[in-house]
Design a protein around this motif. Structure first.
Motif, PDB file in Angstrom:
ATOM      1  N   TYR A  54     -16.580  -4.237  -3.809  1.00 44.10           N
ATOM      2  CA  TYR A  54     -15.556  -3.442  -3.167  1.00 44.10           C
ATOM      3  C   TYR A  54     -14.356  -4.314  -2.819  1.00 44.10           C
ATOM      4  O   TYR A  54     -14.479  -5.512  -2.559  1.00 44.10           O
ATOM      5  CB  TYR A  54     -16.079  -2.821  -1.861  1.00 44.10           C
ATOM      6  CG  TYR A  54     -17.110  -1.755  -2.066  1.00 44.10           C
ATOM      7  CD1 TYR A  54     -16.752  -0.496  -2.539  1.00 44.10           C
ATOM      8  CD2 TYR A  54     -18.451  -1.985  -1.782  1.00 44.10           C
ATOM      9  CE1 TYR A  54     -17.695   0.497  -2.722  1.00 44.10           C
ATOM     10  CE2 TYR A  54     -19.404  -1.000  -1.971  1.00 44.10           C
ATOM     11  CZ  TYR A  54     -19.016   0.245  -2.429  1.00 44.10           C
ATOM     12  OH  TYR A  54     -19.950   1.223  -2.605  1.00 44.10           O
ATOM     13  N   LEU A  55     -13.177  -3.693  -2.775  1.00 46.71           N
ATOM     14  CA  LEU A  55     -12.007  -4.390  -2.281  1.00 46.71           C
ATOM     15  C   LEU A  55     -12.190  -4.714  -0.803  1.00 46.71           C
ATOM     16  O   LEU A  55     -12.805  -3.953  -0.056  1.00 46.71           O
ATOM     17  CB  LEU A  55     -10.759  -3.523  -2.455  1.00 46.71           C
ATOM     18  CG  LEU A  55     -10.294  -3.296  -3.895  1.00 46.71           C
ATOM     19  CD1 LEU A  55      -9.141  -2.313  -3.904  1.00 46.71           C
ATOM     20  CD2 LEU A  55      -9.868  -4.608  -4.531  1.00 46.71           C
ATOM     21  N   CYS A 104      -7.704   6.489   7.122  1.00 47.87           N
ATOM     22  CA  CYS A 104      -8.600   7.384   6.403  1.00 47.87           C
ATOM     23  C   CYS A 104      -8.022   8.781   6.511  1.00 47.87           C
ATOM     24  O   CYS A 104      -7.794   9.273   7.620  1.00 47.87           O
ATOM     25  CB  CYS A 104     -10.013   7.349   6.984  1.00 47.87           C
ATOM     26  SG  CYS A 104     -11.144   8.512   6.176  1.00 47.87           S
ATOM     27  N   ARG A 105      -7.766   9.400   5.371  1.00 41.71           N
ATOM     28  CA  ARG A 105      -7.190  10.740   5.337  1.00 41.71           C
ATOM     29  C   ARG A 105      -8.244  11.718   4.844  1.00 41.71           C
ATOM     30  O   ARG A 105      -8.864  11.498   3.799  1.00 41.71           O
ATOM     31  CB  ARG A 105      -5.956  10.767   4.434  1.00 41.71           C
ATOM     32  CG  ARG A 105      -4.868   9.807   4.913  1.00 41.71           C
ATOM     33  CD  ARG A 105      -3.741   9.653   3.914  1.00 41.71           C
ATOM     34  NE  ARG A 105      -2.910   8.496   4.256  1.00 41.71           N
ATOM     35  CZ  ARG A 105      -1.983   7.974   3.468  1.00 41.71           C
ATOM     36  NH1 ARG A 105      -1.777   8.509   2.264  1.00 41.71           N
ATOM     37  NH2 ARG A 105      -1.278   6.931   3.848  1.00 41.71           N
ATOM     38  N   ASP A 162      -1.364   0.732   2.304  1.00 40.69           N
ATOM     39  CA  ASP A 162      -1.397   2.131   1.884  1.00 40.69           C
ATOM     40  C   ASP A 162      -1.843   2.285   0.433  1.00 40.69           C
ATOM     41  O   ASP A 162      -1.422   3.198  -0.282  1.00 40.69           O
ATOM     42  CB  ASP A 162      -0.043   2.813   2.086  1.00 40.69           C
ATOM     43  CG  ASP A 162      -0.199   4.327   2.288  1.00 40.69           C
ATOM     44  OD1 ASP A 162      -1.204   4.743   2.890  1.00 40.69           O
ATOM     45  OD2 ASP A 162       0.679   5.080   1.845  1.00 40.69           O
ATOM     46  N   THR A 163      -2.727   1.384   0.009  1.00 42.95           N
ATOM     47  CA  THR A 163      -3.331   1.461  -1.317  1.00 42.95           C
ATOM     48  C   THR A 163      -4.692   2.133  -1.209  1.00 42.95           C
ATOM     49  O   THR A 163      -5.502   1.768  -0.348  1.00 42.95           O
ATOM     50  CB  THR A 163      -3.502   0.057  -1.923  1.00 42.95           C
ATOM     51  OG1 THR A 163      -2.214  -0.555  -2.043  1.00 42.95           O
ATOM     52  CG2 THR A 163      -4.153   0.125  -3.301  1.00 42.95           C
ATOM     53  N   LEU A 164      -4.934   3.114  -2.051  1.00 44.57           N
ATOM     54  CA  LEU A 164      -6.211   3.820  -2.034  1.00 44.57           C
ATOM     55  C   LEU A 164      -7.328   2.868  -2.462  1.00 44.57           C
ATOM     56  O   LEU A 164      -7.288   2.308  -3.559  1.00 44.57           O
ATOM     57  CB  LEU A 164      -6.158   5.022  -2.974  1.00 44.57           C
ATOM     58  CG  LEU A 164      -7.419   5.886  -3.076  1.00 44.57           C
ATOM     59  CD1 LEU A 164      -7.741   6.535  -1.732  1.00 44.57           C
ATOM     60  CD2 LEU A 164      -7.226   6.965  -4.149  1.00 44.57           C
ATOM     61  N   ILE A 165      -8.328   2.679  -1.586  1.00 44.32           N
ATOM     62  CA  ILE A 165      -9.418   1.761  -1.902  1.00 44.32           C
ATOM     63  C   ILE A 165     -10.771   2.462  -1.997  1.00 44.32           C
ATOM     64  O   ILE A 165     -11.725   1.874  -2.505  1.00 44.32           O
ATOM     65  CB  ILE A 165      -9.503   0.613  -0.866  1.00 44.32           C
ATOM     66  CG1 ILE A 165      -9.694   1.164   0.547  1.00 44.32           C
ATOM     67  CG2 ILE A 165      -8.279  -0.285  -0.945  1.00 44.32           C
ATOM     68  CD1 ILE A 165      -9.891   0.090   1.604  1.00 44.32           C
ATOM     69  N   LEU A 166     -10.861   3.692  -1.513  1.00 43.76           N
ATOM     70  CA  LEU A 166     -12.118   4.439  -1.621  1.00 43.76           C
ATOM     71  C   LEU A 166     -11.782   5.922  -1.621  1.00 43.76           C
ATOM     72  O   LEU A 166     -11.149   6.421  -0.691  1.00 43.76           O
ATOM     73  CB  LEU A 166     -13.058   4.100  -0.464  1.00 43.76           C
ATOM     74  CG  LEU A 166     -14.447   4.754  -0.509  1.00 43.76           C
ATOM     75  CD1 LEU A 166     -15.211   4.332  -1.751  1.00 43.76           C
ATOM     76  CD2 LEU A 166     -15.240   4.403   0.749  1.00 43.76           C
TER      77      LEU A 166
END
Length: 272
Positions: A25-26, A214-215, A234-238
């Motif tokens: 994972y990142l 988390c949105r 603001d990079t999507l990681i999951l």
């Protein structure tokens, strides 16, 4: 699409890793909001006695809620501006905020005391005590963007299988969490657009600001939520779908409520 595009398996065990395998994972952001007591500088005069008394009741309600009591609601509208301002300053803003569409539209802001929520709207100014405000449950899957019965189109590869899995888990939901991790499954942009339109948008949107953001957005399919985690850039990681009554990231645990009641009493004591 090339012929060697991997075709995923779905259903029980479809997203597990071989024994001994580790997922790469990142790295999550290191900073996080933490509780810091804020004691408003006031004189505990008779003019703010109503606010002080109400906040003592709120602290007791948090303790009872932690022990399993039903959610409690406190209406702030009968208080004057000075007393409401004192309550707002004492409560502050915590990690979780919500937008609840409907009539009336509601804005929800968790206080710095987890499980103590401010709820505002047209003619509404109240505090709710509980794991999550009741309206967030009631309104969640009421459509604001209706589901569309779309045909398959170019680029839609794995979305129909994902939709079938979500529909099956929604229909047979028994309280057990089910997660589809899009970050670990092959899919196309067309898959995501098609799924979004087939699922529609519900009436509860949630933002949790802990490790990054988390949105969370309710779909119109009962118990199905889109849950996306972003880092500090603001990079999507999951990117996931969760089939659950309410995603855990939005919930205040019983331990949180008990601690919030105790912390609020400490703050009130320091204000006297």
């Amino acid at each position: 699409m090339s012929n060697d595009f991997p075709i995923p398996r779905f259903g029980p065990g479809s997203q597990s890793e071989p024994d001994g395998a580790a997922l790469d994972y990142l790295e999550m952001p290191a900073d996080m909001r933490t509780y810091a007591p804020h004691v408003p500088m006031i004189e505990a005069t008779d003019t703010v006695a109503p606010a002080m008394a109400l906040m003592a009741e709120i602290a007791e309600a948090a303790r009872r809620s932690a022990a399993g009591a039903p959610p409690a609601i406190f209406d702030l509208l009968p208080l004057d501006t000075q007393n409401r301002r004192l309550i707002a300053e004492t409560m502050g803003e915590g990690e979780v905020a919500m937008k609840l569409r409907g009539l009336p539209a509601l804005s929800v802001q968790e206080s710095v005391f987890a499980g103590i929520w401010g709820v505002t709207g047209a003619g509404i100014d109240r505090i709710e005590i509980g794991h999550v405000p009741e309206a967030a449950h009631i309104r969640a899957f009421v459509p604001t963007v209706a589901r569309r019965d779309l045909p398959l189109r170019d680029g839609v590869v794995n979305a129909p299988a994902l939709l079938a899995e979500l529909e099956g888990k929604s229909e047979g939901f028994s309280g057990n969490l089910h997660v589809i991790n899009l970050s670990l499954l092959p899919h196309t942009e067309e898959d995501l657009v098609w799924l979004d339109q087939r699922l529609g948008h519900g009436s509860t949107d949630i933002l949790s600001r802990g490790y990054g953001n988390c949105r969370v957005r309710a779909t119109t399919l009962p118990f199905v939520w889109r849950v996306q985690f972003f880092n500090a850039m603001d990079t999507l990681i999951l990117d996931t779908f969760e089939v659950t009554a309410m995603p855990e990231v939005a919930l205040a645990a019983a331990e949180d409520l008990a601690e919030s009641g105790a912390r609020l009493l400490d703050v009130l004591e320091a204000m006297r």
